[in-house]
Design a protein around this motif. Structure first.
Motif, short mmCIF file in Angstrom:
data_model
loop_
_atom_site.label_atom_id
_atom_site.label_comp_id
_atom_site.label_asym_id
_atom_site.label_seq_id
_atom_site.Cartn_x
_atom_site.Cartn_y
_atom_site.Cartn_z
N UNK A 54 -7.45 0.18 -6.82
CA UNK A 54 -7.62 -0.96 -5.94
C UNK A 54 -6.34 -1.79 -5.91
N UNK A 55 -6.11 -2.51 -4.84
CA UNK A 55 -4.89 -3.33 -4.77
C UNK A 55 -4.83 -4.32 -5.94
N UNK A 56 -3.65 -4.46 -6.48
CA UNK A 56 -3.45 -5.39 -7.59
C UNK A 56 -2.25 -5.02 -8.42
N UNK A 57 -2.11 -5.75 -9.51
CA UNK A 57 -1.00 -5.54 -10.43
C UNK A 57 -1.53 -4.90 -11.71
N UNK A 58 -0.86 -3.85 -12.16
CA UNK A 58 -1.33 -3.09 -13.31
C UNK A 58 -0.19 -2.86 -14.28
N UNK A 59 -0.59 -2.53 -15.51
CA UNK A 59 0.35 -1.97 -16.47
C UNK A 59 -0.27 -0.66 -16.93
N UNK B 187 5.50 -3.51 -14.43
CA UNK B 187 4.38 -3.90 -13.59
C UNK B 187 4.28 -2.90 -12.44
N UNK B 188 3.08 -2.41 -12.22
CA UNK B 188 2.83 -1.46 -11.14
C UNK B 188 1.99 -2.19 -10.10
N UNK C 221 4.60 0.17 -6.06
CA UNK C 221 5.89 -0.33 -6.54
C UNK C 221 5.81 -0.40 -8.06
N UNK C 222 6.76 0.22 -8.71
CA UNK C 222 6.85 0.16 -10.16
C UNK C 222 8.10 -0.64 -10.50
#
Length: 151
Positions: free
Chosen positions: A81-86, A121-122, A142-143
């Motif tokens: 899902x759209x968002x910021x991940x690690x 951050x991905x 984007x990484x």
């Protein structure tokens, strides 16, 4: 007269010696400055190299999630899902602004190893279907890797 010639030669020799020592000192200082600068740039280049590889690894992790979804017959973007991940190869979680850790046997992870200066951050975005069907047929990944450096 002979004594006058000797004293003039000694004076010229003294001036030549001072000039030669000045040239040598400036040469040595320049060389030392160059070595010092190249050593500091070596660290910067090493950090950029590691960061580029960590960023590429972030995209590869998302790609492996997509591949696993397709092999299981799921939607390719299931759980993306759209968002910021690690993420590392063991975990995929919401971004917590943590530093990566490095262990020689397992590489860069968030769970074990020595702390590093790098954060990854991905960012995942859904791109609209150009046909306007409302289905998402593309995602943008984007990484981004940041790090703390001296100075």
């Amino acid at each position: 007269m002979n004594q006058e010639k000797n004293s003039k030669r000694e004076g010229v020799f003294l001036i030549e010696s001072i000039v030669a020592m000045t040239v040598i000192i400036f040469g040595l200082l320049s060389a030392m400055s160059l070595v010092s600068r190249s050593l500091s740039l070596n660290r910067v280049i090493a950090d950029k190299y590691i960061a580029a590889n960590l960023a590429a690894e972030g995209v590869e992790i998302v790609k492996s999630v997509i591949d696993a979804n397709v092999l299981q017959g799921l939607a390719f973007n299931q759980d993306l899902t759209p968002g910021n991940y690690e993420a590392d190869y063991n975990t995929f979680s919401s971004f917590q602004d943590r530093f990566l850790r490095y262990a020689s046997d397992s590489g860069y992870t968030y769970s074990n190893g020595d702390p590093t200066r790098f954060k990854r951050i991905i960012k995942i975005e859904n791109l609209d279907d150009p046909a306007g069907s409302g289905n998402f047929v593309e995602i943008k990944v984007n990484s981004i890797v940041t790090w703390v450096s001296r100075g």
